[in-house]
Scaffold this motif. Sequence first.
Motif, short mmCIF file in Angstrom:
data_model
loop_
_atom_site.label_atom_id
_atom_site.label_comp_id
_atom_site.label_asym_id
_atom_site.label_seq_id
_atom_site.Cartn_x
_atom_site.Cartn_y
_atom_site.Cartn_z
N ARG A 39 0.86 -1.19 0.00
CA ARG A 39 0.00 0.00 0.00
C ARG A 39 0.89 1.23 0.00
O ARG A 39 1.98 1.22 0.59
CB ARG A 39 -0.87 0.02 1.26
CG ARG A 39 -2.16 -0.74 1.06
CD ARG A 39 -2.98 -0.69 2.30
NE ARG A 39 -2.27 -1.31 3.42
CZ ARG A 39 -2.41 -0.96 4.69
NH1 ARG A 39 -3.25 0.00 5.01
NH2 ARG A 39 -1.74 -1.57 5.63
N ASN A 113 -1.25 0.87 -4.97
CA ASN A 113 -2.61 1.30 -4.62
C ASN A 113 -2.59 1.95 -3.24
O ASN A 113 -1.82 1.56 -2.37
CB ASN A 113 -3.47 0.02 -4.60
CG ASN A 113 -4.93 0.32 -4.52
OD1 ASN A 113 -5.40 0.83 -3.52
ND2 ASN A 113 -5.64 0.00 -5.58
N ARG A 114 -3.45 2.95 -3.08
CA ARG A 114 -3.46 3.68 -1.79
C ARG A 114 -3.99 2.80 -0.65
O ARG A 114 -3.47 2.83 0.45
CB ARG A 114 -4.37 4.90 -1.95
CG ARG A 114 -4.19 5.97 -0.89
CD ARG A 114 -5.23 7.06 -1.09
NE ARG A 114 -5.13 7.68 -2.41
CZ ARG A 114 -4.34 8.71 -2.68
NH1 ARG A 114 -3.63 9.26 -1.73
NH2 ARG A 114 -4.29 9.22 -3.89
N GLU A 115 -5.02 2.01 -0.94
CA GLU A 115 -5.71 1.29 0.15
C GLU A 115 -5.36 -0.18 0.32
O GLU A 115 -5.43 -0.71 1.41
CB GLU A 115 -7.23 1.37 -0.03
CG GLU A 115 -7.86 2.64 0.49
CD GLU A 115 -8.24 3.57 -0.64
OE1 GLU A 115 -8.53 3.04 -1.73
OE2 GLU A 115 -8.20 4.79 -0.45
#
Length: 198
Positions: A39, A113-115
């Motif tokens: 992440r 990806n951020r999450e």
Amino acid sequence: MLLGTDRGDALEKALTTTTTRTVADDDLLLQLKINYYPRCPQPELAVGVEAHTDVSALSFILHNGVSGLQVLHGARWVTARHEPGTIIVDVGGALEILSNGRYISVLHSGLVNREVVRISWVVFCEPPPDSVLLHPLPEFVTEGHPARFTPRTFKQPVDRKLFKKKQQHKAQAEEENGGNGDHHHHELAMDARSLVLL
Ligand SMILES: O=C(O)CCC(=O)C(=O)O
Ligand SMILES: [Fe+2]
């Protein structure tokens, strides 16, 4: 690419009717590469897997259903669909040569990806390194479509790619060290990365 019915059929036909004659089944080399994308709070500032084309014949991408694979389509980067239970098949450079450019090895990259954590398992299906000369197969060469590639072993583009990467990382390391630092660690890290970035 995600296999659509039309292209999939044509691809399957090309593979079963032509490639197997050139490269015996048991000569094909399968290599597994696992990409772990952690992440990242600022994904736009990070590089996951940088833009490249695969040198393999075909690459089979299994994934954990998290999107992140980007493909250059015309002048635009598009995100590949990651439907659970699907495998993404990527055409590599060797197949582009065998098919005389009918199948194109597209530029692609992997984003973080951020999450969520993203994981992909890529199986590269490769011809033997130097016992076979890759060249456009006769059925793809016509007067209207002359051969676009000169014969070469699989090892040649692989070596060229590794060499380019080495040069790139050397230049980067020199920039970071003002041209006179100890580059040893950079080069070791670079070699490891280059090997898996085929
Ligand atoms: O992670 C992905 O979906 C693709 C990675 C990739 O292109 C590669 O490892 O060659
Ligand atoms: Fe790739």
